[in-house]
Design an enzyme around this catalytic site. Structure first.
Site, PDB file in Angstrom:
ATOM      1  N   ASP A  67       0.984  -0.797   0.186  1.00 52.76           N
ATOM      2  CA  ASP A  67      -0.194  -0.297  -0.407  1.00 52.76           C
ATOM      3  C   ASP A  67       1.137   0.837  -0.354  1.00 52.76           C
ATOM      4  O   ASP A  67       2.358   1.236   0.211  1.00 52.76           O
ATOM      5  CB  ASP A  67      -0.873  -0.202   1.373  1.00 52.76           C
ATOM      6  CG  ASP A  67      -0.305   0.396   2.443  1.00 52.76           C
ATOM      7  OD1 ASP A  67       1.357   0.221   2.080  1.00 52.76           O
ATOM      8  OD2 ASP A  67      -1.387   0.049   3.647  1.00 52.76           O
ATOM      9  N   HIS A  68       0.109   2.704   0.490  1.00 54.97           N
ATOM     10  CA  HIS A  68       0.380   3.480   0.383  1.00 54.97           C
ATOM     11  C   HIS A  68       2.020   3.879   1.245  1.00 54.97           C
ATOM     12  O   HIS A  68       2.987   3.997   0.856  1.00 54.97           O
ATOM     13  CB  HIS A  68       0.077   4.778  -0.065  1.00 54.97           C
ATOM     14  CG  HIS A  68      -0.341   4.859   1.531  1.00 54.97           C
ATOM     15  ND1 HIS A  68      -2.154   3.945   1.625  1.00 54.97           N
ATOM     16  CD2 HIS A  68      -0.075   5.168   2.613  1.00 54.97           C
ATOM     17  CE1 HIS A  68      -2.940   4.011   3.214  1.00 54.97           C
ATOM     18  NE2 HIS A  68      -1.471   4.517   3.554  1.00 54.97           N
ATOM     19  N   CYS A  71       3.064  -3.499   4.380  1.00 55.16           N
ATOM     20  CA  CYS A  71       2.403  -2.048   4.315  1.00 55.16           C
ATOM     21  C   CYS A  71       2.737  -1.168   5.633  1.00 55.16           C
ATOM     22  O   CYS A  71       3.983  -1.324   5.501  1.00 55.16           O
ATOM     23  CB  CYS A  71       1.038  -2.305   4.555  1.00 55.16           C
ATOM     24  SG  CYS A  71       0.627  -3.600   6.178  1.00 55.16           S
ATOM     25  N   GLY A  72       2.506  -0.317   6.374  1.00 61.41           N
ATOM     26  CA  GLY A  72       3.142   0.301   7.727  1.00 61.41           C
ATOM     27  C   GLY A  72       3.553  -0.311   8.567  1.00 61.41           C
ATOM     28  O   GLY A  72       4.619  -1.086   8.810  1.00 61.41           O
ATOM     29  N   THR A  73       2.790  -2.026   9.180  1.00 64.38           N
ATOM     30  CA  THR A  73       3.106  -2.349  10.210  1.00 64.38           C
ATOM     31  C   THR A  73       3.087  -4.113   9.518  1.00 64.38           C
ATOM     32  O   THR A  73       3.851  -5.006  10.477  1.00 64.38           O
ATOM     33  CB  THR A  73       1.672  -2.693  11.423  1.00 64.38           C
ATOM     34  OG1 THR A  73       0.325  -2.891  10.740  1.00 64.38           O
ATOM     35  CG2 THR A  73       1.768  -1.014  11.920  1.00 64.38           C
ATOM     36  N   GLY A  90      -1.883  -5.821   9.063  1.00 63.94           N
ATOM     37  CA  GLY A  90      -2.589  -5.790   7.589  1.00 63.94           C
ATOM     38  C   GLY A  90      -2.587  -6.207   6.379  1.00 63.94           C
ATOM     39  O   GLY A  90      -3.443  -7.769   6.419  1.00 63.94           O
ATOM     40  N   HIS A 138      10.577 -23.880   8.833  1.00 62.34           N
ATOM     41  CA  HIS A 138       9.913 -24.183   9.393  1.00 62.34           C
ATOM     42  C   HIS A 138       8.688 -24.366   8.802  1.00 62.34           C
ATOM     43  O   HIS A 138       7.557 -25.358   8.944  1.00 62.34           O
ATOM     44  CB  HIS A 138       9.892 -24.671  10.762  1.00 62.34           C
ATOM     45  CG  HIS A 138      11.363 -24.543  11.605  1.00 62.34           C
ATOM     46  ND1 HIS A 138      11.547 -24.603  13.350  1.00 62.34           N
ATOM     47  CD2 HIS A 138      12.217 -25.571  11.433  1.00 62.34           C
ATOM     48  CE1 HIS A 138      12.447 -25.222  14.069  1.00 62.34           C
ATOM     49  NE2 HIS A 138      13.056 -25.659  12.396  1.00 62.34           N
ATOM     50  N   ASN A 139       8.173 -23.300   7.836  1.00 62.76           N
ATOM     51  CA  ASN A 139       7.073 -22.786   8.668  1.00 62.76           C
ATOM     52  C   ASN A 139       6.376 -22.631   6.428  1.00 62.76           C
ATOM     53  O   ASN A 139       5.493 -23.138   6.141  1.00 62.76           O
ATOM     54  CB  ASN A 139       6.485 -21.610   8.762  1.00 62.76           C
ATOM     55  CG  ASN A 139       7.171 -21.553  10.428  1.00 62.76           C
ATOM     56  OD1 ASN A 139       7.501 -20.588  10.115  1.00 62.76           O
ATOM     57  ND2 ASN A 139       5.636 -22.434  11.121  1.00 62.76           N
ATOM     58  N   ARG A 198       7.230   1.067   7.787  1.00 62.64           N
ATOM     59  CA  ARG A 198       7.359   1.962   8.890  1.00 62.64           C
ATOM     60  C   ARG A 198       7.757   1.732  10.206  1.00 62.64           C
ATOM     61  O   ARG A 198       7.559   2.084  10.819  1.00 62.64           O
ATOM     62  CB  ARG A 198       5.994   2.116   9.228  1.00 62.64           C
ATOM     63  CG  ARG A 198       5.085   3.632   8.125  1.00 62.64           C
ATOM     64  CD  ARG A 198       3.472   3.386   8.255  1.00 62.64           C
ATOM     65  NE  ARG A 198       3.973   4.694   7.430  1.00 62.64           N
ATOM     66  CZ  ARG A 198       1.752   5.173   6.861  1.00 62.64           C
ATOM     67  NH1 ARG A 198       1.308   4.940   7.897  1.00 62.64           N
ATOM     68  NH2 ARG A 198       1.217   5.762   5.888  1.00 62.64           N
ATOM     69  N   ARG A 249      10.367 -33.228   9.195  1.00 56.70           N
ATOM     70  CA  ARG A 249       8.676 -33.076  11.435  1.00 56.70           C
ATOM     71  C   ARG A 249       8.323 -32.279  10.789  1.00 56.70           C
ATOM     72  O   ARG A 249       6.368 -31.726  10.864  1.00 56.70           O
ATOM     73  CB  ARG A 249       9.060 -33.140  12.370  1.00 56.70           C
ATOM     74  CG  ARG A 249      10.523 -31.328  12.820  1.00 56.70           C
ATOM     75  CD  ARG A 249      10.570 -32.220  13.615  1.00 56.70           C
ATOM     76  NE  ARG A 249      11.203 -31.359  14.326  1.00 56.70           N
ATOM     77  CZ  ARG A 249      12.911 -30.629  13.762  1.00 56.70           C
ATOM     78  NH1 ARG A 249      12.898 -30.729  13.727  1.00 56.70           N
ATOM     79  NH2 ARG A 249      13.550 -29.680  14.517  1.00 56.70           N
ATOM     80  N   HIS A 250       8.370 -31.122  10.348  1.00 55.29           N
ATOM     81  CA  HIS A 250       7.618 -28.915   9.940  1.00 55.29           C
ATOM     82  C   HIS A 250       6.322 -30.099   9.211  1.00 55.29           C
ATOM     83  O   HIS A 250       5.656 -29.315   8.871  1.00 55.29           O
ATOM     84  CB  HIS A 250       8.628 -28.358   9.465  1.00 55.29           C
ATOM     85  CG  HIS A 250      10.342 -28.217  10.652  1.00 55.29           C
ATOM     86  ND1 HIS A 250       9.270 -27.818  11.762  1.00 55.29           N
ATOM     87  CD2 HIS A 250      11.089 -28.455  10.681  1.00 55.29           C
ATOM     88  CE1 HIS A 250       9.966 -28.404  12.184  1.00 55.29           C
ATOM     89  NE2 HIS A 250      11.436 -27.971  12.244  1.00 55.29           N
TER      90      HIS A 250
HETATM   91  C1  RB5 Z   1      -2.517   3.137   6.052  1.00 52.17           C
HETATM   92  O1  RB5 Z   1      -1.238   3.379   6.959  1.00 52.17           O
HETATM   93  C2  RB5 Z   1      -1.430   1.590   7.876  1.00 52.17           C
HETATM   94  O2  RB5 Z   1      -3.105   0.807   7.777  1.00 52.17           O
HETATM   95  C3  RB5 Z   1      -1.070  -0.206   6.847  1.00 52.17           C
HETATM   96  O3  RB5 Z   1      -0.278   0.232   5.541  1.00 52.17           O
HETATM   97  C4  RB5 Z   1      -1.003  -0.925   7.643  1.00 52.17           C
HETATM   98  O4  RB5 Z   1      -0.329  -0.909   8.879  1.00 52.17           O
HETATM   99  C5  RB5 Z   1      -2.145  -1.695   7.939  1.00 52.17           C
HETATM  100  O5  RB5 Z   1      -2.426  -2.745   8.764  1.00 52.17           O
END
Ligand code: RB5
Length: 149
Positions: A8-9, A65-67, A70, A98-99, A109, A132-133
């Site tokens: 995403d952005h 994405c940021g974190t 999502g 393993h996965n 971010r 085993r995995h």
């Molecule tokens: C966008 O602002 C943010 O919510 C998205 O990039 C992400 O971190 C969502 O999980």
């Protein structure tokens, strides 16, 4: 290996910065967007990449994405997708060993570019251990099949 990549952005800058590394690792990529920093919705791009991995039209995927949270939630809705959100290279390596993770999710971010590059390198250079995995992954597939009935 052919992969789908998307973001995403909040992930565009990191995505553009890791594309040259993919080339250096001999990974062929298709960019599913987004391609600019205008605000957008991460499920739209997570869906495209996860669908490509789930259908087998590409070998693996990368989402940013940021974190990373999502994109992870979206990707892991798809059958046979094992998306791993990684903030350091040990987890990236273990997610392959393993996965047998088939989508790498990066938090654009949260980590810096050097860390992201180390994660990407480990993830592409590490093979699944099997043994085993595999039995444990088969249990996940059974759960997935039961829930989708
Ligand atoms: C966008 O602002 C943010 O919510 C998205 O990039 C992400 O971190 C969502 O999980």
């Amino acid at each position: 290996m052919k992969i789908a990549i998307g973001c995403d952005h909040a992930g565009v800058a990191m995505k553009n910065d890791i594309l040259p590394l993919l080339e250096a690792l001999d990974v062929e990529w298709e960019d599913f967007g987004t391609k600019d920093e205008e605000s957008c919705d991460y499920p739209d791009f997570g869906e495209k990449v996860a669908e490509a991995v789930s259908s087998g039209s590409v070998d693996r995927g990368v989402l940013i994405c940021g974190t990373g949270i999502g994109m992870s939630i979206v990707a892991n809705k798809f059958p046979d997708v094992r998306a791993a959100l990684c903030s350091e290279d040990y987890s990236a390596k273990m997610s392959r060993l393993h996965n047998n993770s088939n989508i790498l999710v990066l938090p654009g971010r949260v980590i810096n570019l050097d860390t992201a590059k180390a994660i990407v390198k480990s993830w592409f250079e590490t093979e699944f251990e099997g043994g085993r995995h595999q039995k444990r992954l088969d249990k996940i597939t059974s759960i997935e099949k039961r829930l989708n009935k």
